[in-house]
Design a protein around this motif. Structure first.
Motif, short mmCIF file in Angstrom:
data_model
loop_
_atom_site.label_atom_id
_atom_site.label_comp_id
_atom_site.label_asym_id
_atom_site.label_seq_id
_atom_site.Cartn_x
_atom_site.Cartn_y
_atom_site.Cartn_z
N VAL A 13 71.28 -8.15 -20.06
CA VAL A 13 71.05 -9.41 -19.36
C VAL A 13 71.95 -10.51 -19.92
CG1 VAL A 13 69.34 -11.23 -18.91
CG2 VAL A 13 68.69 -8.81 -18.72
N LYS A 14 72.16 -10.49 -21.21
CA LYS A 14 72.99 -11.51 -21.85
C LYS A 14 74.43 -11.43 -21.37
CE LYS A 14 74.34 -13.29 -26.39
NZ LYS A 14 74.20 -13.12 -27.86
N THR A 15 74.96 -10.22 -21.22
CA THR A 15 76.35 -10.05 -20.81
C THR A 15 76.52 -9.94 -19.30
OG1 THR A 15 76.21 -7.64 -21.00
CG2 THR A 15 76.88 -8.86 -22.97
N GLY A 16 75.46 -9.55 -18.60
CA GLY A 16 75.57 -9.35 -17.16
C GLY A 16 76.32 -8.09 -16.80
N SER A 17 76.49 -7.20 -17.78
CA SER A 17 77.29 -5.98 -17.55
C SER A 17 76.81 -4.87 -18.48
CB SER A 17 78.77 -6.27 -17.80
OG SER A 17 79.51 -5.07 -17.93
N ILE A 18 76.52 -3.71 -17.91
CA ILE A 18 76.13 -2.57 -18.73
C ILE A 18 77.30 -2.13 -19.60
CG2 ILE A 18 75.46 -0.13 -18.66
CD1 ILE A 18 73.78 -0.74 -16.22
N ASN A 19 78.51 -2.17 -19.04
CA ASN A 19 79.69 -1.75 -19.78
C ASN A 19 79.94 -2.64 -20.99
OD1 ASN A 19 82.02 -0.10 -20.15
ND2 ASN A 19 83.27 -1.77 -19.34
N GLU A 20 79.87 -3.98 -20.79
CA GLU A 20 80.09 -4.91 -21.90
C GLU A 20 78.99 -4.79 -22.95
OE1 GLU A 20 82.66 -6.93 -22.62
OE2 GLU A 20 83.64 -5.88 -20.96
N ALA A 21 77.75 -4.64 -22.48
CA ALA A 21 76.64 -4.48 -23.43
C ALA A 21 76.80 -3.21 -24.25
CB ALA A 21 75.31 -4.47 -22.67
N ALA A 22 77.26 -2.14 -23.60
CA ALA A 22 77.48 -0.88 -24.32
C ALA A 22 78.51 -1.05 -25.43
CB ALA A 22 77.92 0.21 -23.33
N LYS A 23 79.58 -1.79 -25.14
CA LYS A 23 80.60 -2.04 -26.16
C LYS A 23 80.01 -2.81 -27.35
CE LYS A 23 84.51 -2.22 -22.93
NZ LYS A 23 85.55 -3.10 -22.34
N ASN A 24 79.20 -3.85 -27.04
CA ASN A 24 78.60 -4.65 -28.10
C ASN A 24 77.60 -3.86 -28.94
OD1 ASN A 24 80.08 -6.83 -27.14
ND2 ASN A 24 78.39 -7.67 -25.93
N ARG A 50 71.98 -3.24 -9.57
CA ARG A 50 73.31 -2.82 -10.00
C ARG A 50 74.29 -2.96 -8.84
NH1 ARG A 50 69.14 -0.06 -12.00
NH2 ARG A 50 69.12 0.61 -14.18
N SER A 51 75.45 -3.52 -9.12
CA SER A 51 76.50 -3.66 -8.10
C SER A 51 77.86 -3.56 -8.77
CB SER A 51 76.36 -5.00 -7.37
OG SER A 51 76.74 -6.07 -8.21
N LYS A 52 78.92 -3.57 -7.97
CA LYS A 52 80.27 -3.52 -8.51
C LYS A 52 80.60 -4.77 -9.32
CE LYS A 52 82.13 -0.59 -4.81
NZ LYS A 52 83.12 -0.51 -3.70
N LEU A 53 79.88 -5.86 -9.05
CA LEU A 53 80.14 -7.12 -9.76
C LEU A 53 79.37 -7.24 -11.06
CD1 LEU A 53 80.10 -9.59 -6.70
CD2 LEU A 53 82.08 -8.54 -7.83
N GLY A 54 78.49 -6.29 -11.31
CA GLY A 54 77.70 -6.35 -12.54
C GLY A 54 76.24 -6.06 -12.26
N VAL A 55 75.37 -6.53 -13.13
CA VAL A 55 73.93 -6.30 -12.97
C VAL A 55 73.20 -7.63 -13.05
CG1 VAL A 55 73.97 -3.96 -13.89
CG2 VAL A 55 73.64 -5.88 -15.45
N SER A 56 72.02 -7.66 -12.44
CA SER A 56 71.15 -8.84 -12.51
C SER A 56 69.71 -8.35 -12.48
CB SER A 56 71.43 -9.79 -11.35
OG SER A 56 71.20 -9.15 -10.10
#
Length: 309
Positions: A13-24, A50-56
């Motif tokens: 939720v903080k990053t708005g992206s599963i990919n970015e959160a996974a990296k962190n 979930r969408s191509k633009l991210g998650v919410s």
């Protein structure tokens, strides 16, 4: 349900992206995604869109995160109490209209934090963004004012966004002017006295609604009007152009406001300043400390705190 799953969700939720959160989190994207899907299956609701633009967050997800964050706060408190070597980064985010007393209390809070690591955020921002920040969990506390003009509209928006407003104090309107302004020395001023001076106000974004204005009497036409986005600029224009703005009357000399003077404005109006939070969310210990410091700071300026939370 595992604590780590709640931490994963908070990171997403903080990053708005599963990919970015996974990296962190030093996880692979598939493993993080599967962990959240398992959580959704266990609790029986869809938490993320979930969408191509991210998650919410879905509406169910927003409610779930409220309770999840309360659990995480209590876990962190236990870690601090019983794991002497555990180091947890202190964190707090606040969104507010442009008030010096908000910044002053923020400074005092950070000075009081006994931690090797922390991550604090203070957003002096547009009124509408305050509501958005709280609704999206970007900030824990919001600070703004209500008066007879904007109260009905803003209280409806509070309800729509599931927010609770707690009043702090009532202030009579003042004008802020530079210390060399010709109006200095007067016990009070009228709107007529101000007609020849540039009127300074804060931008409120694309909608620029009168109801979102940080200054009362926002519907009045002015011969000279300048909009700005930050307090440093508005103060410079007060000094450089003999401009003025309308606010609460609190000026913090400790934060370099010594060149600005507050003069009472003769109008039949008042401002109730207070703070917002999510309806079902308990404040974190740091947020509670901030509110206490804020109240103390306000009282030091001679204002009476309204009895409340």
């Amino acid at each position: 349900m595992r604590i780590e799953q709640l931490e994963y969700l908070e990171a997403i939720v903080k990053t708005g992206s599963i990919n970015e959160a996974a990296k962190n989190l030093y996880l692979t994207q598939p493993s993080l995604s599967n962990a959240i899907k398992e959580l959704e299956k266990e609790v029986g609701v869809q938490i993320l869109l979930r969408s191509k633009l991210g998650v919410s967050l879905t509406e169910d997800g927003r409610e779930f995160l409220i309770y999840a964050r309360q659990i995480l706060d209590n876990v962190h408190l236990l870690e601090e109490r019983y794991q002497k070597n555990a180091v947890r980064k202190q964190a707090l985010s606040i969104s507010a209209q442009h008030y010096a007393f908000v910044v002053h209390a923020f400074v005092e809070l950070i000075r009081s934090v006994d931690s090797e690591e922390y991550q604090f955020t203070l957003r002096e921002t547009e009124t509408e963004n305050i509501l958005k920040d709280l609704a999206s969990f970007k900030s824990e506390i919001g600070i703004l004012y209500l008066n007879a003009f904007n109260r009905q509209v803003l209280e409806k928006l509070f309800k729509d966004n599931d927010l609770i407003f707690t009043p702090l104090f009532v202030a009579q309107p003042h004008v802020f002017v530079g210390s060399q302004n010709p109006l200095i020395g007067r016990e009070s001023v009228t709107l007529e006295d101000l007609e020849e001076y540039p009127y300074l106000s804060y931008e409120q974004g694309e909608r620029n609604s009168f109801y979102f204005a940080e200054e009362i009497l926002s519907t009045i036409n002015h011969k000279k009007s300048i909009k700005v986005s930050d307090r440093a600029t508005i103060f410079n224009l007060m000094v450089g152009l003999n401009g003025y703005t309308i606010s609460s009357g609190i000026i913090s000399s400790e934060l370099n406001d010594d060149k600005i003077v507050a003069i009472p404005l003769e109008v039949d109006d008042s401002m109730t300043l207070g703070w917002l939070k999510r309806n079902k969310m308990e404040l974190s210990p740091l947020a509670k400390d901030y509110i206490d410091i804020l109240k103390e700071h306000i009282e030091q300026y001679g204002f009476e705190i309204i009895n409340g939370e």
